[in-house]
Structure formats: C-alpha cells, structure tokens
Design a protein around this motif. Structure first.
Motif, mmCIF file in Angstrom:
data_model
loop_
_atom_site.group_PDB
_atom_site.id
_atom_site.type_symbol
_atom_site.label_atom_id
_atom_site.label_comp_id
_atom_site.label_asym_id
_atom_site.label_seq_id
_atom_site.Cartn_x
_atom_site.Cartn_y
_atom_site.Cartn_z
ATOM 1 N N SER A 112 7.496 6.371 7.219
ATOM 2 C CA SER A 112 6.615 7.210 8.026
ATOM 3 C C SER A 112 5.270 7.424 7.347
ATOM 4 O O SER A 112 4.778 8.546 7.246
ATOM 5 C CB SER A 112 7.267 8.558 8.354
ATOM 6 O OG SER A 112 6.613 9.121 9.483
ATOM 7 N N GLU A 113 4.690 6.313 6.888
ATOM 8 C CA GLU A 113 3.339 6.389 6.326
ATOM 9 C C GLU A 113 2.411 6.942 7.393
ATOM 10 O O GLU A 113 2.503 6.561 8.562
ATOM 11 C CB GLU A 113 2.869 4.986 5.898
ATOM 12 C CG GLU A 113 3.654 4.362 4.754
ATOM 13 C CD GLU A 113 3.536 5.114 3.437
ATOM 14 O OE1 GLU A 113 2.591 5.900 3.281
ATOM 15 O OE2 GLU A 113 4.409 4.917 2.573
ATOM 16 N N ASN A 114 1.512 7.809 6.988
ATOM 17 C CA ASN A 114 0.629 8.457 7.962
ATOM 18 C C ASN A 114 -0.563 7.552 8.294
ATOM 19 O O ASN A 114 -1.713 7.876 7.994
ATOM 20 C CB ASN A 114 0.173 9.805 7.398
ATOM 21 C CG ASN A 114 -0.406 10.686 8.467
ATOM 22 O OD1 ASN A 114 -0.090 10.544 9.644
ATOM 23 N ND2 ASN A 114 -1.290 11.576 8.072
ATOM 24 N N ILE A 115 -0.249 6.383 8.876
ATOM 25 C CA ILE A 115 -1.298 5.432 9.250
ATOM 26 C C ILE A 115 -1.117 5.040 10.717
ATOM 27 O O ILE A 115 -0.096 5.332 11.330
ATOM 28 C CB ILE A 115 -1.262 4.146 8.369
ATOM 29 C CG1 ILE A 115 0.113 3.458 8.475
ATOM 30 C CG2 ILE A 115 -1.578 4.468 6.923
ATOM 31 C CD1 ILE A 115 0.183 2.101 7.801
ATOM 32 N N THR A 116 -2.133 4.381 11.255
ATOM 33 C CA THR A 116 -2.078 3.914 12.640
ATOM 34 C C THR A 116 -2.098 2.393 12.625
ATOM 35 O O THR A 116 -2.851 1.795 11.860
ATOM 36 C CB THR A 116 -3.295 4.458 13.421
ATOM 37 O OG1 THR A 116 -3.270 5.880 13.342
ATOM 38 C CG2 THR A 116 -3.277 4.016 14.872
ATOM 39 N N THR A 117 -1.278 1.778 13.460
ATOM 40 C CA THR A 117 -1.276 0.316 13.550
ATOM 41 C C THR A 117 -1.616 -0.112 14.972
ATOM 42 O O THR A 117 -1.015 0.371 15.931
ATOM 43 C CB THR A 117 0.104 -0.245 13.142
ATOM 44 O OG1 THR A 117 0.262 -0.087 11.726
ATOM 45 C CG2 THR A 117 0.225 -1.724 13.479
ATOM 46 N N ILE A 118 -2.612 -0.982 15.079
ATOM 47 C CA ILE A 118 -2.936 -1.603 16.360
ATOM 48 C C ILE A 118 -2.332 -3.002 16.299
ATOM 49 O O ILE A 118 -2.744 -3.839 15.497
ATOM 50 C CB ILE A 118 -4.472 -1.694 16.575
ATOM 51 C CG1 ILE A 118 -5.155 -0.327 16.348
ATOM 52 C CG2 ILE A 118 -4.789 -2.257 17.958
ATOM 53 C CD1 ILE A 118 -4.713 0.772 17.280
#
Lengths: 248, 68
Positions: A112-118
């Motif tokens: 649950s890394e606090n990143i966003t993936t497109i």
C-alpha cells in the motif's frame, strides 16, 4: 469570447513522438490537467516506464525520473518514502506493468505504497513492434501471434484491475477508456480521484486506461477507437473495482 | 458564437477531432501540408461551431484551443 479550452501548463512544448491518433497524448494531457487543477505541479514527480511512453518525462512540465523496464513502482516507492510530501506517480504501459514489472507493481500495491499508478492498456507491445502482450485479446493478431492469440497456448488476457481489487493494500482501482469525449471526461475524474487518494494518504491508487495502438493494430486511428469499444471493453469492463472509502 | 484554433504545425492528421465533432465541421485540409507532412485539421464553416470542446478533448496532440 473567453477561452474554454487551452493547453495545460502541466505539459511542456515538446512535440510528442507518438504515432498519429495514439491515445497516449490524451492520457498525458489528462494527468497534466489534473495535476494543474489540484495545484500540485511544483511538487509532482512522475516515473516513466520503458515502452512507448519511455519519453514521457520530456512531455510533462514537472519533475520526472526514468525507471528501468517494469521497475517504475519500485523507483516511485523510494521517491515517495524520501519525499512523503510530494505527489508521486508512475505512468506505465501493459508490457511494462502487466509483464516484466508484475512483481514490482503487485508488491507496491500489497505494501500500500502511497503512490498513484496510471496503467495504460492497449493490448499489445507498442514500442518493440507489436508483439503479443499478457493483455492481448484472444484471436488478436500480433507479430508473435500471427494467427491470433490462442488461449490454449498463451492463456487468457490478464485482467489487472480485477486482480488489484483483491489486494488488501489497494485503496482505489478503476478502469476507464478514452475512446470518445464522454469516456475521456470520465477518465479524467478517475485520475483526479486517484491523485486525491494519494494526497489524503489513503494508499495505493491505480487507474487502468484502455488505449489504442493504431500502428500495431493495423487500423486507422478512427477505426482503432471503434475496435477498442467493440473488442476491449467487453473483455475489460469499465468501472470502479475498489474504493476504500470516500475521500473528501 | 464560438471559435476553434488549430496549431497546424503540430497536427498529425489523425482525424479523431472530426469524429468527435457533433456538427461535423472539421475536415483535414487536403490543400495544405504541414511541417510534419500531414494534411492538418481545419474547420470549414466556423459559424456552425458550438464551442463544445469535444475536438480538443480527444486531440492527442493538444493542437486545439477553443473559445466561446
């Protein structure tokens, strides 16, 4: 008359190398517009993959790091942990995320890394010349499946959003498309939500964007949009697959 | 009253804008070839433009500016 649409400040003035009609350009613009509208351009850091979008760092007006093939989530993990106040995202294609980089993306989501993936899914390897990807549809022709993908031999295409919805660590998973103006507007809303989850510290958020590859599909840009709608959406249904809780 | 402007030299002639236009006024200008070697998008009858920005929304190369 007032200007109702102009180029976002989140994009640079460099002309893209993408083929005519490639929807990468639309997805780049949506990400840049969302970052501008959220007023986070100065603190946004993108991580570009290997694939057609390998040069994405040239097209955005923000900080960027290029990662090795499939390892964008690992690089983004490091950046976000060192700079927790920055808005960090990876921009990855299906060859990068769903094949060589599956371990990295699954474990980034699992932690649950606090990143966003497109995640841009166009059902084929674009940059390397149209080879079969894990996401290539049954019967779809590619340079390594000239008679069409045979599920008996190559398995069925990987449904990434469905798979990620089952990972406890994911906070937000949605699949969108960019085949017409309505779906593009919906895609932008989903991308915005994925970034809002990160800003609110909710954990891993991913938006899968169905995209076209006119050159390697062997279709015109306009016919590619129709092909996406008629063939990809039935196998990859659009919609929200996971929402942890509403972010205000 | 609305107006669209094309940054012609960036246009790749993919025609996505012409499919998104609800009043079908965008065509590739066959009388012109831009710096990239494509027939760029152009509007035949600007008076019909609704200013809906659908064309700009679907343009992969951010060629279009819309005023209304």
């Amino acid at each position: 008359m007032a200007i109702v649409f102009e180029k976002t400040k989140g994009l640079s003035n460099v002309e893209t190398h993408y083929c005519p009609g490639c929807t990468h350009g639309i997805i780049h613009r949506l990400v840049a517009e969302v970052l501008e509208e959220m007023d986070v351009l100065p603190k946004a850091i993108g991580v570009s993959p290997v694939g057609c979008s390998v040069l994405a760092f040239k097209y955005f007006n923000i900080d960027f790091q290029e990662a090795t093939h499939g390892r964008a989530p690992a690089v983004a993990t490091g950046i976000k942990r060192v700079h927790p106040d920055k808005v960090v995202f990876t921009y990855q294609g299906d060859g990068d995320l769903a094949s060589i980089g599956t371990a990295e993306i699954v474990h980034a989501a699992h932690r649950s890394e606090n990143i966003t993936t497109i995640f841009v899914n166009n059902a084929i390897y674009g940059m390397t010349g149209g080879q079969m990807a894990p996401t290539t549809l049954p019967g779809q022709k590619s340079t390594t499946s000239p008679l069409g993908r045979d599920p008996k031999h190559a398995g069925m295409p990987l449904k990434i959003s469905e798979m990620f919805a089952t990972i406890p660590g994911t906070a937000y998973v949605e699949r969108v498309s960019v085949h017409d103006p309505v779906s593009i507007r919906n895609a932008k809303k989903a991308i915005r939500k994925a970034f809002e989850y990160q800003v609110a510290g909710k954990g891993f958020a991913m938006v899968e964007v169905l995209s076209t590859c006119p050159t390697n599909w062997g279709l015109s840009p306009v016919d590619s949009l129709t092909w996406l709608k008629d063939n990809m959406i039935p196998y990859y249904p659009l919609g929200n697959y996971k929402t942890l809780e509403e972010v205000k | 009253m609305a107006k669209v402007t094309f940054n012609e030299d960036l246009c790749k002639g993919c025609e996505l804008c012409s499919t998104a236009c609800p009043v079908s006024i965008i065509k590739m200008d066959k009388t012109k070839i831009n710096a990239k070697g494509y027939h760029p998008a152009a509007v035949e009858d600007m008076a019909k433009c609704l200013g809906c920005a659908n064309c700009a929304m679907i343009c992969p190369d951010v060629v279009i500016t819309v005023e209304r």
